[in-house]
Scaffold this motif. Structure first.
Motif, short mmCIF file in Angstrom:
data_model
loop_
_atom_site.label_atom_id
_atom_site.label_comp_id
_atom_site.label_asym_id
_atom_site.label_seq_id
_atom_site.Cartn_x
_atom_site.Cartn_y
_atom_site.Cartn_z
N ASP A 158 -37.52 11.35 30.99
CA ASP A 158 -36.55 10.77 30.06
C ASP A 158 -35.86 11.90 29.30
OD1 ASP A 158 -35.33 9.25 27.93
OD2 ASP A 158 -37.10 9.72 26.73
N GLY A 159 -34.57 11.77 29.05
CA GLY A 159 -33.87 12.76 28.25
C GLY A 159 -34.17 12.54 26.79
N GLY A 160 -35.43 12.77 26.40
CA GLY A 160 -35.89 12.41 25.06
C GLY A 160 -35.19 13.16 23.94
N ARG A 161 -34.87 14.44 24.18
CA ARG A 161 -34.19 15.20 23.14
C ARG A 161 -32.82 14.61 22.85
NH1 ARG A 161 -34.87 20.68 21.28
NH2 ARG A 161 -36.64 20.78 22.72
N LEU A 162 -32.09 14.25 23.91
CA LEU A 162 -30.78 13.62 23.73
C LEU A 162 -30.94 12.25 23.08
CD1 LEU A 162 -27.74 13.30 24.13
CD2 LEU A 162 -28.19 12.60 26.49
N GLY A 163 -31.94 11.48 23.51
CA GLY A 163 -32.15 10.16 22.94
C GLY A 163 -32.46 10.21 21.46
N GLY A 164 -33.33 11.14 21.04
CA GLY A 164 -33.64 11.29 19.62
C GLY A 164 -32.42 11.69 18.82
N ARG A 165 -31.58 12.52 19.42
CA ARG A 165 -30.36 12.94 18.73
C ARG A 165 -29.39 11.77 18.59
NH1 ARG A 165 -25.62 15.12 20.50
NH2 ARG A 165 -26.36 15.50 22.61
N LEU A 166 -29.25 10.96 19.65
CA LEU A 166 -28.34 9.80 19.60
C LEU A 166 -28.78 8.83 18.50
CD1 LEU A 166 -27.83 8.99 23.39
CD2 LEU A 166 -26.14 9.96 21.82
N ALA A 167 -30.08 8.57 18.40
CA ALA A 167 -30.59 7.64 17.39
C ALA A 167 -30.30 8.16 15.98
CB ALA A 167 -32.09 7.44 17.58
N THR A 168 -30.56 9.45 15.77
CA THR A 168 -30.37 10.03 14.44
C THR A 168 -28.90 10.12 14.08
OG1 THR A 168 -32.37 11.32 14.88
CG2 THR A 168 -31.05 11.95 12.97
N GLU A 169 -28.06 10.51 15.04
CA GLU A 169 -26.63 10.60 14.77
C GLU A 169 -26.04 9.23 14.44
OE1 GLU A 169 -25.09 12.50 18.25
OE2 GLU A 169 -25.46 14.53 17.48
N ALA A 196 -37.82 16.42 18.54
CA ALA A 196 -36.93 17.59 18.57
C ALA A 196 -35.47 17.16 18.49
CB ALA A 196 -37.18 18.40 19.84
N GLY A 197 -35.12 16.04 19.13
CA GLY A 197 -33.76 15.52 19.04
C GLY A 197 -33.42 15.08 17.64
N GLU A 199 -34.78 16.28 14.84
CA GLU A 199 -34.65 17.48 14.01
C GLU A 199 -33.34 18.21 14.29
OE1 GLU A 199 -38.24 19.47 15.04
OE2 GLU A 199 -39.44 18.42 13.52
N ALA A 200 -32.92 18.23 15.55
CA ALA A 200 -31.67 18.91 15.90
C ALA A 200 -30.48 18.22 15.26
CB ALA A 200 -31.51 18.96 17.43
N ALA A 201 -30.47 16.88 15.27
CA ALA A 201 -29.36 16.14 14.66
C ALA A 201 -29.32 16.35 13.16
CB ALA A 201 -29.49 14.65 14.99
N MET A 202 -30.48 16.39 12.53
CA MET A 202 -30.53 16.62 11.09
C MET A 202 -30.02 18.03 10.76
SD MET A 202 -31.68 13.87 9.49
CE MET A 202 -32.56 14.33 7.98
N ALA A 203 -30.45 19.00 11.56
CA ALA A 203 -30.02 20.38 11.32
C ALA A 203 -28.51 20.51 11.51
CB ALA A 203 -30.77 21.33 12.25
N ARG A 204 -27.98 19.86 12.53
CA ARG A 204 -26.54 19.92 12.79
C ARG A 204 -25.76 19.32 11.63
NH1 ARG A 204 -24.34 17.88 18.53
NH2 ARG A 204 -25.75 19.58 19.12
N ALA A 205 -26.33 18.33 10.97
CA ALA A 205 -25.67 17.71 9.81
C ALA A 205 -25.91 18.49 8.53
CB ALA A 205 -26.17 16.27 9.66
#
Length: 333
Positions: A158-169, A196-197, A199-205
């Motif tokens: 599963d593309g979990g990192r992308l999925g976690g980022r999509l949810a957070t974004e 990780a996804g 955390e990445a979305a939060m950091a990007r924001a």
């Protein structure tokens, strides 16, 4: 029970001719083919799968080891595996490991004794240690998302990192800045990738993840319930929470209801997996879709390709998640 000799006697042909009709290994005239087929129908003859497997060195049976087929996520993947096996004329031997290494090893031994052509492994045990796989390194094997990354086997992930980022974004886009996360167990690839996804979305924001708002769960209902209860007990609570799978999200919804916290008015919630039940919850749960039936079908196709070409390089196939928006999130006012 009728034998191939009985069919040959009824059709007035040799047993080799019956075999050619059954296996389509040689041209047989339409007239004789019809006589053989009629004899098979009249005698209700069924070819011996064991005899065929001994002759062809294949059983046309695949094994599958899964943590628990009662879990809706695993169940929907298993349905995809079963459907693809049916379409291709294969049988499926399914074993539940219940997260127990000893049970996994015993199930593996049983599948090998039954001479399955290959095995799909979908288990949460990341560190298997010394196990039966070490004794049978030539067994065709595919890992379907949940499994150790260091095994020499094809992997469908599963593309979990992308999925976690999509949810957070999605939550960020609704104006939320105080966002918590209920993760799966640390050390399990699916849980770590989704976190990780996030955390990445939060950091990007440009936002800092507050450690007290990140609670470890167990991918089960009770874990989600206790994790949300812990979040609600904090002096300051988040306005939105990304939950690492739908089972924990359902447990979290129960905790919120028990505490009198309305969703999404007082807290927004996003799950992961998009199991069928999410559509029927109140409110219906926004979730990250994993193509579960597609994962199951792809696991079968990848395993059969490995069986046919055992020396080809290891394949790592990553699925693309998609956010499914429903009623459990709303813009922060």
């Amino acid at each position: 029970m009728a034998t191939i000799k009985d069919v040959a006697r009824r059709a007035q042909v040799s047993t080799s001719t019956v075999s050619h009709v059954l296996n389509k290994t040689r041209f047989v005239s339409p007239e004789i083919t019809l006589r053989v087929e009629q004899a098979i129908d009249e005698l209700h003859y069924a070819p011996s799968a064991l005899a065929r497997s001994l002759k062809s060195n294949e059983t046309r049976t695949l094994g599958m080891l899964v943590t628990s087929s009662a879990n809706p996520f695993f169940a929907e993947v298993v349905q995809g595996v079963e459907q693809r096996c049916f379409e291709l004329g294969y049988s499926l031997a399914l074993c539940n490991t219940r997260g127990d290494k000893a049970r996994l090893n015993a199930s593996m031994e049983m599948l090998l004794q039954k001479r399955v052509d290959g095995i799909i492994l979908m288990c949460t045990q990341v560190d298997l240690g010394a196990n039966v796989f070490d004794r049978y390194p030539s067994v065709p094997l595919v890992l379907a998302d949940w499994g150790p990354m260091d095994m020499e086997a094809d992997l469908i992930q599963d593309g979990g990192r992308l999925g976690g980022r999509l949810a957070t974004e999605h939550l960020l886009g609704l104006g939320h800045r105080h966002i918590g996360c209920i993760t799966g167990p640390r050390g399990k690839r699916a849980a770590d990738e989704r976190r990780a996804g996030f955390e990445a979305a939060m950091a990007r924001a440009g936002l800092t993840v507050r450690p007290e708002w990140v609670i470890e769960g167990d991918f089960e209902l009770a874990g989600g319930n206790s994790a949300m209860t812990a979040l609600l007990a904090l002096p300051e609570r988040p306005t939105a929470v990304f939950v690492g799978n739908d089972m924990m999200a359902m447990g979290a919804l129960r905790a919120l209801a028990d505490a009198g916290v309305s969703v999404p008015e007082q807290m927004s919630l996003v799950g992961y997996d998009n199991i069928e039940l999410t559509h029927y919850l109140v409110p219906a749960l926004t979730s990250v879709e994993q193509p579960k039936a597609g994962m199951g079908a792809l696991a079968v196709d990848t395993l059969l390709a490995r069986i046919k070409t055992p020396d080809c390089p290891r394949r790592v196939l990553t699925l693309t998640p998609e956010l499914i928006v429903r009623d459990s999130c709303q813009a922060l006012t």
